[in-house]
Design a protein around this motif. Structure first.
Motif, PDB file in Angstrom:
ATOM      1  N   GLY A  81       5.071  11.396  -0.738  1.00 28.96           N
ATOM      2  CA  GLY A  81       3.733  10.814  -0.764  1.00 28.96           C
ATOM      3  C   GLY A  81       3.516   9.848   0.380  1.00 28.96           C
ATOM      4  N   ALA A  82       4.532   9.044   0.709  1.00 28.14           N
ATOM      5  CA  ALA A  82       4.409   8.103   1.826  1.00 28.14           C
ATOM      6  C   ALA A  82       4.329   8.838   3.162  1.00 28.14           C
ATOM      7  CB  ALA A  82       5.599   7.142   1.827  1.00 28.14           C
ATOM      8  N   PRO A 100       5.794   2.058  -8.330  1.00 26.17           N
ATOM      9  CA  PRO A 100       4.778   2.745  -7.515  1.00 26.17           C
ATOM     10  C   PRO A 100       3.480   3.014  -8.259  1.00 26.17           C
ATOM     11  CG  PRO A 100       6.924   3.745  -7.174  1.00 26.17           C
ATOM     12  CD  PRO A 100       7.081   2.792  -8.318  1.00 26.17           C
ATOM     13  N   VAL A 101       3.565   3.342  -9.542  1.00 27.81           N
ATOM     14  CA  VAL A 101       2.342   3.595 -10.318  1.00 27.81           C
ATOM     15  C   VAL A 101       1.501   2.323 -10.406  1.00 27.81           C
ATOM     16  CG1 VAL A 101       1.439   4.300 -12.555  1.00 27.81           C
ATOM     17  CG2 VAL A 101       3.446   5.439 -11.619  1.00 27.81           C
ATOM     18  N   LEU A 102       2.132   1.188 -10.664  1.00 25.13           N
ATOM     19  CA  LEU A 102       1.396  -0.068 -10.775  1.00 25.13           C
ATOM     20  C   LEU A 102       0.816  -0.493  -9.427  1.00 25.13           C
ATOM     21  CD1 LEU A 102       3.776  -2.043 -13.153  1.00 25.13           C
ATOM     22  CD2 LEU A 102       1.689  -0.792 -13.737  1.00 25.13           C
ATOM     23  N   LEU A 103       1.541  -0.272  -8.351  1.00 17.44           N
ATOM     24  CA  LEU A 103       1.018  -0.609  -7.031  1.00 17.44           C
ATOM     25  C   LEU A 103      -0.165   0.272  -6.656  1.00 17.44           C
ATOM     26  CD1 LEU A 103       4.338  -1.226  -5.045  1.00 17.44           C
ATOM     27  CD2 LEU A 103       2.790  -2.921  -6.037  1.00 17.44           C
ATOM     28  N   VAL A 104      -0.125   1.530  -7.083  1.00 17.96           N
ATOM     29  CA  VAL A 104      -1.253   2.428  -6.830  1.00 17.96           C
ATOM     30  C   VAL A 104      -2.477   2.009  -7.639  1.00 17.96           C
ATOM     31  CG1 VAL A 104      -2.074   4.779  -7.251  1.00 17.96           C
ATOM     32  CG2 VAL A 104       0.100   4.409  -6.085  1.00 17.96           C
ATOM     33  N   GLU A 111       0.816  -1.209   0.000  1.00 16.65           N
ATOM     34  CA  GLU A 111       0.000   0.000   0.000  1.00 16.65           C
ATOM     35  C   GLU A 111       0.851   1.261   0.000  1.00 16.65           C
ATOM     36  OE1 GLU A 111      -0.345  -2.440   2.146  1.00 16.65           O
ATOM     37  OE2 GLU A 111      -2.243  -3.388   1.561  1.00 16.65           O
ATOM     38  N   LEU A 112       2.114   1.149   0.433  1.00 17.85           N
ATOM     39  CA  LEU A 112       3.034   2.294   0.492  1.00 17.85           C
ATOM     40  C   LEU A 112       2.443   3.427   1.305  1.00 17.85           C
ATOM     41  CD1 LEU A 112       4.378   2.359  -3.190  1.00 17.85           C
ATOM     42  CD2 LEU A 112       5.671   1.799  -1.140  1.00 17.85           C
ATOM     43  N   ALA A 113       1.792   3.081   2.411  1.00 17.38           N
ATOM     44  CA  ALA A 113       1.174   4.079   3.275  1.00 17.38           C
ATOM     45  C   ALA A 113       2.062   4.454   4.455  1.00 17.38           C
ATOM     46  CB  ALA A 113      -0.171   3.567   3.794  1.00 17.38           C
ATOM     47  N   ARG A 114       3.273   3.928   4.500  1.00 18.27           N
ATOM     48  CA  ARG A 114       4.218   4.251   5.569  1.00 18.27           C
ATOM     49  C   ARG A 114       5.531   4.720   4.960  1.00 18.27           C
ATOM     50  NH1 ARG A 114       4.700  -1.207   8.829  1.00 18.27           N
ATOM     51  NH2 ARG A 114       5.392  -1.799   6.742  1.00 18.27           N
ATOM     52  N   LEU A 115       6.206   5.586   5.694  1.00 15.79           N
ATOM     53  CA  LEU A 115       7.492   6.087   5.218  1.00 15.79           C
ATOM     54  C   LEU A 115       8.490   4.954   5.093  1.00 15.79           C
ATOM     55  CD1 LEU A 115       9.444   8.346   4.473  1.00 15.79           C
ATOM     56  CD2 LEU A 115       9.848   8.710   6.919  1.00 15.79           C
ATOM     57  N   LEU A 150       0.461   9.450  -2.863  1.00 17.57           N
ATOM     58  CA  LEU A 150       1.144   8.667  -3.901  1.00 17.57           C
ATOM     59  C   LEU A 150       0.308   8.487  -5.170  1.00 17.57           C
ATOM     60  CD1 LEU A 150       3.898   7.320  -4.215  1.00 17.57           C
ATOM     61  CD2 LEU A 150       2.832   5.165  -3.538  1.00 17.57           C
ATOM     62  N   PRO A 151      -1.019   8.336  -5.094  1.00 14.76           N
ATOM     63  CA  PRO A 151      -1.787   8.250  -6.350  1.00 14.76           C
ATOM     64  C   PRO A 151      -1.643   9.473  -7.246  1.00 14.76           C
ATOM     65  CG  PRO A 151      -3.105   7.437  -4.540  1.00 14.76           C
ATOM     66  CD  PRO A 151      -1.856   8.021  -3.934  1.00 14.76           C
TER      67      PRO A 151
END
Length: 341
Positions: A284-285, A174-178, A113-117, A232-233
């Motif tokens: 973003g993170a 990151p784009v694909l994970l978003v 999710e890349l929601a943490r630093l 990040l999105p």
């Protein structure tokens, strides 16, 4: 029934492998459109296939690795006619590198999710910088042993190979994970601001990468805007646009890249793409982590308020709890003893 489920599971697996193969090959063809030849070695400033490979492993699991190998094999076959052991070694290196990145990220508890630093830092240093050392080293050594790269130019080829693979992870993954969590926009979403941001990022990137006035740093305020407002999105697609336009301008020797040698262009492109990707990913993170902490704090406060409201009737001074009791029923029977007297 069991056979039907097993057949369906196998069909899904084959479709996933073929999908990864096609995506890897298509991204490789796009990357080769901006290839740079260094003493017989074909390298690219931005190799998007590595980002697709790592994102596929993170999203679908390690079982899709045959798709990465097959996609690499098809891509390498496009570069030359004869298939030799050296090309097989390159295929092996490009397959093992994403697997190594995946293993390192899984070991440290990476969250897609890349929601943490910490997840952004893990993706940068383990997924991109550390994992791509394998593909760059194996590929460069293979070309060195084949005599296509002189010993004096080995480190130039190695650094260019490593930078292209690492930038592919930082910019594309990151784009694909978003996109895994993408949904249809809602009426309440910030349509106007998002549209303005899309126009501004394209315009500023074209101006920064094609103007001879050295305005390359113009793209960073736009990346910061995207990260602060859309996390990040928003920042990941903006970083991808900036990197692609910068790569096109660099390979065509336009704007700030005009009049420089090939080595200088590769270094400047790697630094620019790296700084853009790091700013978009880490900022973003950070913003996403801050918002998550704020939501958790607000939820905890709401639960605490609800608990206080439930306990409020039972709280208060002792005199208020006893003043409504009839005489003779005080604590420990004191009132009844007084009446008896």
């Amino acid at each position: 029934m069991i056979r039907s489920k097993e057949a369906r599971r196998r069909a899904v697996y084959v479709a996933q492998v073929l999908g990864v193969t096609g995506a890897y090959f298509l991204a490789g063809r796009i990357g080769l459109m901006r290839q740079v030849v260094l003493d017989g070695a074909v390298v690219t400033p931005l190799w998007p296939s590595t980002g697709i490979a790592l994102a596929a492993l993170l999203g679908l699991g390690v079982r899709v690795w045959p798709g990465i190998a097959l996609g690499t094999l098809l891509t390498v076959s496009e570069i030359g006619d004869a298939f030799t052991m050296s090309r097989l070694a390159i295929v092996f290196g490009n397959t093992v590198a994403p697997l190594a990145s995946y293993a390192l990220l899984r070991r440290v508890g990476f969250r897609i999710e890349l929601a943490r630093l910490r997840d952004g830092v893990y993706l940068v240093f383990l997924g991109a910088f550390a994992g791509m050392l394998l593909s760059a080293t194996l590929g460069s050594l293979t070309l060195l042993f084949d005599g296509k790269v002189p010993p004096g130019r080995f480190w130039l080829v190695w650094s260019s190979w490593w930078a292209g693979d690492a930038m592919g992870v930082l910019v594309v993954a990151p784009v694909l994970l978003v996109l895994r969590k993408a949904r249809w926009p809602r009426p309440g979403d910030r349509w106007l601001e998002a549209s303005v941001l899309a126009v501004v990022v394209v315009a500023s990137s074209l101006m920064a990468t094609r103007s001879s006035l050295s305005m390359i740093y113009l793209v960073f305020p736009v990346i910061i805007w995207a990260a602060l407002r859309f996390q990040l999105p928003g920042s990941a697609p903006c970083a991808l646009v900036v990197s692609v336009l910068a790569t096109i301008a660099g390979t065509d020797a336009l704007g700030p890249f005009a009049g420089h040698s090939l080595m200088e262009i590769m270094v400047n492109l790697s630094l620019l793409n790296g700084c853009v990707a790091l700013t978009a990913l880490l900022l973003g993170a950070i913003v996403a982590e801050h918002q998550t902490m704020r939501r958790e704090t607000e939820y905890a406060v709401e639960e605490l308020e609800a608990l206080v409201e439930q306990l409020a009737p039972l709280s208060g001074p002792a005199s208020a709890r006893y003043e409504d009791r009839p005489r003779g029923h005080g604590p420990r029977g004191e009132g009844s003893r007084q009446d008896q007297r």
